[in-house]
Design a protein around this motif. Sequence first.
Motif, PDB file in Angstrom:
ATOM      1  N   ILE A  37       0.829  -1.201   0.000  1.00  8.43           N
ATOM      2  CA  ILE A  37       0.000   0.000   0.000  1.00  8.43           C
ATOM      3  C   ILE A  37       0.867   1.255   0.000  1.00  8.43           C
ATOM      4  N   CYS A  38       0.500   2.203  -0.833  1.00  8.86           N
ATOM      5  CA  CYS A  38       1.226   3.471  -0.897  1.00  8.86           C
ATOM      6  C   CYS A  38       1.090   4.218   0.433  1.00  8.86           C
ATOM      7  N   PRO A  39       2.222   4.640   1.016  1.00  7.62           N
ATOM      8  CA  PRO A  39       2.149   5.364   2.293  1.00  7.62           C
ATOM      9  C   PRO A  39       1.550   6.759   2.139  1.00  7.62           C
ATOM     10  N   ASN A  40       1.495   7.262   0.929  1.00  5.49           N
ATOM     11  CA  ASN A  40       0.922   8.589   0.696  1.00  5.49           C
ATOM     12  C   ASN A  40      -0.583   8.539   0.501  1.00  5.49           C
ATOM     13  N   CYS A  41      -1.034   7.641  -0.372  1.00  8.75           N
ATOM     14  CA  CYS A  41      -2.456   7.641  -0.704  1.00  8.75           C
ATOM     15  C   CYS A  41      -3.208   6.382  -0.297  1.00  8.75           C
ATOM     16  N   GLN A  42      -2.553   5.470   0.352  1.00  5.09           N
ATOM     17  CA  GLN A  42      -3.212   4.253   0.828  1.00  5.09           C
ATOM     18  C   GLN A  42      -3.816   3.432  -0.298  1.00  5.09           C
ATOM     19  N   HIS A  63       5.301   0.928  -7.803  1.00  7.38           N
ATOM     20  CA  HIS A  63       4.920   2.202  -8.397  1.00  7.38           C
ATOM     21  C   HIS A  63       3.484   2.557  -8.017  1.00  7.38           C
ATOM     22  N   CYS A  64       3.310   3.800  -7.605  1.00 11.20           N
ATOM     23  CA  CYS A  64       1.960   4.264  -7.303  1.00 11.20           C
ATOM     24  C   CYS A  64       1.466   5.141  -8.444  1.00 11.20           C
ATOM     25  N   GLU A  65       0.394   4.710  -9.070  1.00 12.68           N
ATOM     26  CA  GLU A  65      -0.160   5.470 -10.190  1.00 12.68           C
ATOM     27  C   GLU A  65      -0.732   6.792  -9.731  1.00 12.68           C
ATOM     28  N   SER A  66      -1.295   6.777  -8.576  1.00 10.10           N
ATOM     29  CA  SER A  66      -2.001   7.955  -8.086  1.00 10.10           C
ATOM     30  C   SER A  66      -1.073   9.142  -7.821  1.00 10.10           C
ATOM     31  N   CYS A  67       0.069   8.897  -7.154  1.00  6.32           N
ATOM     32  CA  CYS A  67       0.973  10.013  -6.844  1.00  6.32           C
ATOM     33  C   CYS A  67       2.265   9.944  -7.659  1.00  6.32           C
ATOM     34  N   SER A  68       2.318   9.019  -8.634  1.00  5.44           N
ATOM     35  CA  SER A  68       3.481   8.885  -9.520  1.00  5.44           C
ATOM     36  C   SER A  68       4.788   8.765  -8.763  1.00  5.44           C
TER      37      SER A  68
HETATM   38 ZN   LIG Z   1       0.503   7.102  -3.890  1.00  7.55          ZN
END
Ligand SMILES: [Zn+2]
Length: 74
Positions: free
Chosen positions: A5-10, A21-26
């Motif tokens: 899980i992305c620590p920025n956007c969950q 890679h997180c698509e949401s926050c690149s």
């Molecule tokens: Zn993210």
Amino acid sequence: MSQNICPNCQLELEWQDGKYHCESCSTVFIKKAFCPDCEAELEKLQACGAASYFCNSCNELKSKSRVRIQFDKA
Ligand SMILES: [Zn+2]
Ligand SMILES: [Zn+2]
């Protein structure tokens, strides 16, 4: 079941080119595992298809269920 899980956007991270890679926050993350006993970074071992973690500091294998997983910005 995945718990990356992305620590920025969950949101769930995507596995890409050996990194997460997180698509949401690149943002690209590297998965790190830490020893539950001494807080040292663990070495990931691939054995018999199952991943296990070895602590060079404790000099022993750590159960996957006990290690602390952290995603760091690459
Ligand atoms: Zn993210
Ligand atoms: Zn340790």
